[in-house]
Motif scaffolding. Sequence first.
Motif, PDB file in Angstrom:
ATOM      1  N   UNK A 254      16.134 -16.863  48.331  1.00 31.20           N
ATOM      2  CA  UNK A 254      14.598 -16.570  47.979  1.00 31.20           C
ATOM      3  C   UNK A 254      13.951 -17.929  48.120  1.00 31.20           C
ATOM      4  N   UNK A 255      14.439 -19.008  47.394  1.00 32.46           N
ATOM      5  CA  UNK A 255      13.719 -20.025  47.455  1.00 32.46           C
ATOM      6  C   UNK A 255      13.380 -20.715  48.963  1.00 32.46           C
ATOM      7  N   UNK A 256      14.310 -20.495  49.887  1.00 34.50           N
ATOM      8  CA  UNK A 256      14.073 -20.857  51.294  1.00 34.50           C
ATOM      9  C   UNK A 256      13.121 -20.013  51.953  1.00 34.50           C
ATOM     10  N   UNK A 257      12.980 -18.622  51.660  1.00 29.01           N
ATOM     11  CA  UNK A 257      12.142 -17.881  52.203  1.00 29.01           C
ATOM     12  C   UNK A 257      10.841 -17.821  51.645  1.00 29.01           C
ATOM     13  N   UNK A 258      10.752 -18.089  50.169  1.00 24.21           N
ATOM     14  CA  UNK A 258       9.201 -18.185  49.689  1.00 24.21           C
ATOM     15  C   UNK A 258       8.589 -19.550  49.993  1.00 24.21           C
ATOM     16  N   UNK A 259       9.509 -20.622  50.081  1.00 22.25           N
ATOM     17  CA  UNK A 259       8.908 -21.881  50.632  1.00 22.25           C
ATOM     18  C   UNK A 259       8.471 -21.829  51.996  1.00 22.25           C
ATOM     19  N   UNK A 260       9.189 -21.338  52.904  1.00 24.25           N
ATOM     20  CA  UNK A 260       8.610 -21.123  54.121  1.00 24.25           C
ATOM     21  C   UNK A 260       7.243 -20.284  54.192  1.00 24.25           C
ATOM     22  N   UNK A 261       7.004 -19.277  53.494  1.00 22.33           N
ATOM     23  CA  UNK A 261       5.747 -18.435  53.595  1.00 22.33           C
ATOM     24  C   UNK A 261       4.820 -19.226  52.628  1.00 22.33           C
ATOM     25  N   UNK A 262       5.087 -19.963  51.830  1.00 22.94           N
ATOM     26  CA  UNK A 262       4.044 -20.551  51.031  1.00 22.94           C
ATOM     27  C   UNK A 262       3.666 -21.383  51.864  1.00 22.94           C
ATOM     28  N   UNK A 263       4.292 -22.232  52.697  1.00 26.18           N
ATOM     29  CA  UNK A 263       3.840 -23.314  53.558  1.00 26.18           C
ATOM     30  C   UNK A 263       2.838 -22.793  54.697  1.00 26.18           C
ATOM     31  N   UNK A 264       3.379 -21.625  55.117  1.00 21.20           N
ATOM     32  CA  UNK A 264       2.888 -21.313  56.379  1.00 21.20           C
ATOM     33  C   UNK A 264       1.607 -20.402  56.118  1.00 21.20           C
ATOM     34  N   UNK A 265       1.556 -19.580  54.987  1.00 21.60           N
ATOM     35  CA  UNK A 265       0.475 -18.677  54.595  1.00 21.60           C
ATOM     36  C   UNK A 265       0.021 -18.802  53.285  1.00 21.60           C
ATOM     37  N   UNK A 266       0.156 -19.902  52.711  1.00 21.53           N
ATOM     38  CA  UNK A 266      -0.410 -20.181  51.195  1.00 21.53           C
ATOM     39  C   UNK A 266      -1.760 -19.967  51.085  1.00 21.53           C
ATOM     40  N   UNK A 267      -2.617 -20.386  51.973  1.00 19.95           N
ATOM     41  CA  UNK A 267      -3.960 -20.202  51.876  1.00 19.95           C
ATOM     42  C   UNK A 267      -4.490 -18.671  51.893  1.00 19.95           C
ATOM     43  N   UNK A 271      -6.305 -16.589  48.867  1.00 19.28           N
ATOM     44  CA  UNK A 271      -7.532 -15.818  49.163  1.00 19.28           C
ATOM     45  C   UNK A 271      -7.345 -14.326  48.830  1.00 19.28           C
ATOM     46  N   UNK A 272      -6.112 -13.814  49.151  1.00 21.27           N
ATOM     47  CA  UNK A 272      -6.036 -12.324  48.793  1.00 21.27           C
ATOM     48  C   UNK A 272      -5.877 -12.239  47.329  1.00 21.27           C
ATOM     49  N   UNK A 273      -5.387 -13.149  46.641  1.00 21.29           N
ATOM     50  CA  UNK A 273      -5.358 -12.956  45.078  1.00 21.29           C
ATOM     51  C   UNK A 273      -6.532 -13.189  44.377  1.00 21.29           C
ATOM     52  N   UNK A 274      -7.493 -13.889  44.901  1.00 22.81           N
ATOM     53  CA  UNK A 274      -8.653 -14.371  44.257  1.00 22.81           C
ATOM     54  C   UNK A 274      -9.503 -13.069  44.692  1.00 22.81           C
ATOM     55  N   UNK A 275      -9.481 -12.321  45.833  1.00 19.27           N
ATOM     56  CA  UNK A 275     -10.210 -11.067  46.102  1.00 19.27           C
ATOM     57  C   UNK A 275     -10.156 -10.079  45.097  1.00 19.27           C
ATOM     58  N   UNK A 276      -9.249 -10.149  44.399  1.00 14.66           N
ATOM     59  CA  UNK A 276      -8.637  -9.192  43.313  1.00 14.66           C
ATOM     60  C   UNK A 276      -9.452  -9.361  42.274  1.00 14.66           C
ATOM     61  N   UNK A 277     -10.158 -10.390  42.017  1.00  7.28           N
ATOM     62  CA  UNK A 277     -10.984 -10.569  40.683  1.00  7.28           C
ATOM     63  C   UNK A 277     -12.243 -10.050  40.963  1.00  7.28           C
ATOM     64  N   UNK A 278     -13.061  -9.775  39.686  1.00  9.40           N
ATOM     65  CA  UNK A 278     -14.468  -9.742  39.910  1.00  9.40           C
ATOM     66  C   UNK A 278     -15.171 -10.571  40.933  1.00  9.40           C
ATOM     67  N   UNK A 279     -16.235 -10.176  41.498  1.00 11.09           N
ATOM     68  CA  UNK A 279     -16.980 -11.282  42.251  1.00 11.09           C
ATOM     69  C   UNK A 279     -17.848 -12.304  41.595  1.00 11.09           C
ATOM     70  N   UNK A 280     -18.087 -12.197  40.291  1.00 14.70           N
ATOM     71  CA  UNK A 280     -18.668 -13.089  39.628  1.00 14.70           C
ATOM     72  C   UNK A 280     -17.640 -14.127  39.265  1.00 14.70           C
ATOM     73  N   UNK A 281     -16.456 -14.024  39.202  1.00 15.75           N
ATOM     74  CA  UNK A 281     -15.270 -14.941  38.698  1.00 15.75           C
ATOM     75  C   UNK A 281     -14.757 -15.766  39.899  1.00 15.75           C
ATOM     76  N   UNK A 282     -14.928 -14.926  41.229  1.00 17.81           N
ATOM     77  CA  UNK A 282     -14.176 -15.401  42.360  1.00 17.81           C
ATOM     78  C   UNK A 282     -13.997 -17.228  42.679  1.00 17.81           C
ATOM     79  N   UNK A 283     -15.518 -17.379  42.591  1.00 20.95           N
ATOM     80  CA  UNK A 283     -15.894 -18.852  43.035  1.00 20.95           C
ATOM     81  C   UNK A 283     -15.213 -19.938  41.998  1.00 20.95           C
ATOM     82  N   UNK A 284     -15.127 -19.805  40.689  1.00 25.05           N
ATOM     83  CA  UNK A 284     -14.708 -20.686  39.808  1.00 25.05           C
ATOM     84  C   UNK A 284     -13.371 -20.592  39.819  1.00 25.05           C
TER      85      UNK A 284
END
Length: 451
Positions: A254-267, A271-284
Motif C-alpha cells: 500500500x505504501x508503494x502504490x500510494x506513493x506512486x499515485x501521490x507523486x503522479x496525481x497529487x495535485x 483539487x478534488x478534495x478542495x472542491x468538496x468544500x463550500x465555495x467560500x472556503x475553497x480558496x483559503x
Amino acid sequence: MREVRLSRFERVRGRLRRAYESGRESVRRARADPTDRAGGPGRTVTTGGDSPGEVGVASPTSPGPAAPPSATVVGAEPPAAMHNSTASRDDADVPHALRIAAAWSWRLIVVGVVFWALLKIVATISIVIIPLAIALLLSALLAPAVGWLLRARLPRSLATAVVLVGGLAGVIGTLTLVVNEFIKGVPELSKKSSEGVRQIQDWLKTGPLHLSDSQLTRYIDEAQDWINNNTEKFTSGAVSTAATLAEVLTGIVLVLFATFFFLRDGSRIWRFLVRLLPVAARWKVDDAGRAAWETLGAYVRATVLVAFIDAVGIGAFLVAFDIPFAFPLAALVFLGAFIPIVGAALSGVVAVLVALVDSGPVTALIILGVVIGVQQVEGHILQPLIMGRAVAIHPLAVIIGIAAGVVLAGITGALVSVPLIAVLNTAVRRLAARTVPDTPPDAVVVASKAP
C-alpha cells in the motif's frame, strides 16, 4: 372571482405580516429600555407635572394611571437588564461568569467527544492510515526529484516510476550491506561478549560488591528460571509477529502504490478534495493546504540531511576506533534521527554499548562523548540552520507529540507525530491569518454582471 380571492388572501397575509413585525419591534424596544414599564399593583407612580394624575395609588380594583415614558417608580427595585445573549429572565438571573463557564464546558465536551471518536476511527483503520502517512512522507521527500525529471520533458508516469524504483533500489541496497556486515561481525562480537561477561563476573567478585561464587550462581539461576518461565510469553509474541507478517506485507504494498499515485496525481487529488468544500472556503483551504505541503517537504528534506550528518559524524569515529558494525551502527543512527531529540540519542547508546563490549570502558566513554557532541551540534546548529523558521516547533510540543505517537501507534507513531504537528501548525496559522491569499497567476475571474 379568482382575482378577488387572491387579493383578499394577500391582504390577510399582509395584516399578519405587519402584526408580526409590530410584535417583534415592541420586544426589541422592551429589551433595549427595560425601565420603560407601567406602574404595577402596590407601586406609587409620580410624574413631573401638576395634573390630576400626578400621584396615584394602585389597587386590585383600581390599577391606577398608566405611567408615561418619563415616569419614575418609587418603592420598587428596577428590573434587571437582560443581556442581548440571554433568551429569558432565568438566563439573566444566572451570573455572567457561570454562563461563560457553562458555554465553554459543553463546547469542550463536544470537541473532546469528536476527538475521541476520530482516535477510535484511526485506531480501527490504522492498517490503512499508517501506510498512507508513510507514503505522504516519502512523497514529500521524492517530489523534487519528480519535478526535475518533468522539467527534463519526461512523461509524468515515467518520471514517477523512475524516481520510485530508484529510491526502492537504494533502500534495498543499503539494507543488504547492513545485513551482510552484521552477519560477518556476529561471531567476533559474540566472542568478545563472552569475554566481557567474564570480566563483569570478575569485577563483581573483586570489586566493591565482593560477591561470592554461590551468590553469583544463585543470581544466574534466578535469571535462567525467569527466562524459562517467560518463554511462553516470548513464543506467543513471536507467533503473533508471524501472524502480522501478512499485514506488514500489505502495508508495504500500500505504501508503494500510494506513493506512486501521490507523486503522479497529487495535485489532482488535492483539487478534488478542495472542491468538496463550500465555495467560500475553497480558496483559503487550498492556500493553507499548499503551505502545509511545503512545510512537510522542507521538514522531511531537512530531517534527511540532519540524519545523514549525524550518521557520518558518529560513523567516522566508530571507524577510527575500529568498532565492529560501524556501518550498521551508522545506519541505525541515520534511521533514529528521524525521531527528533530521542531517536539519535537511543541509537547512539547502542553504539556506546558495542564499544564497551568490544574495546573496554575508555573507548566507550570516548564514543559517548562523540554522541553527546553530535547531539549538541544537531540541536544548536543544524536544526535551527537547516529547519529554519518554517518548521520551528517548541521542544515541549515535540516531546509530547512523540510520547502520544508512541502510545497510539508505537514506533510508527513516534515517526509520524512530529511532521504531523509541523503540518498542523502551518495549516492552522495560515487559516487563522486575516490576510487574503495571493491570487494565483492563472486564476480567471468570472463576473455575473458587467461593471
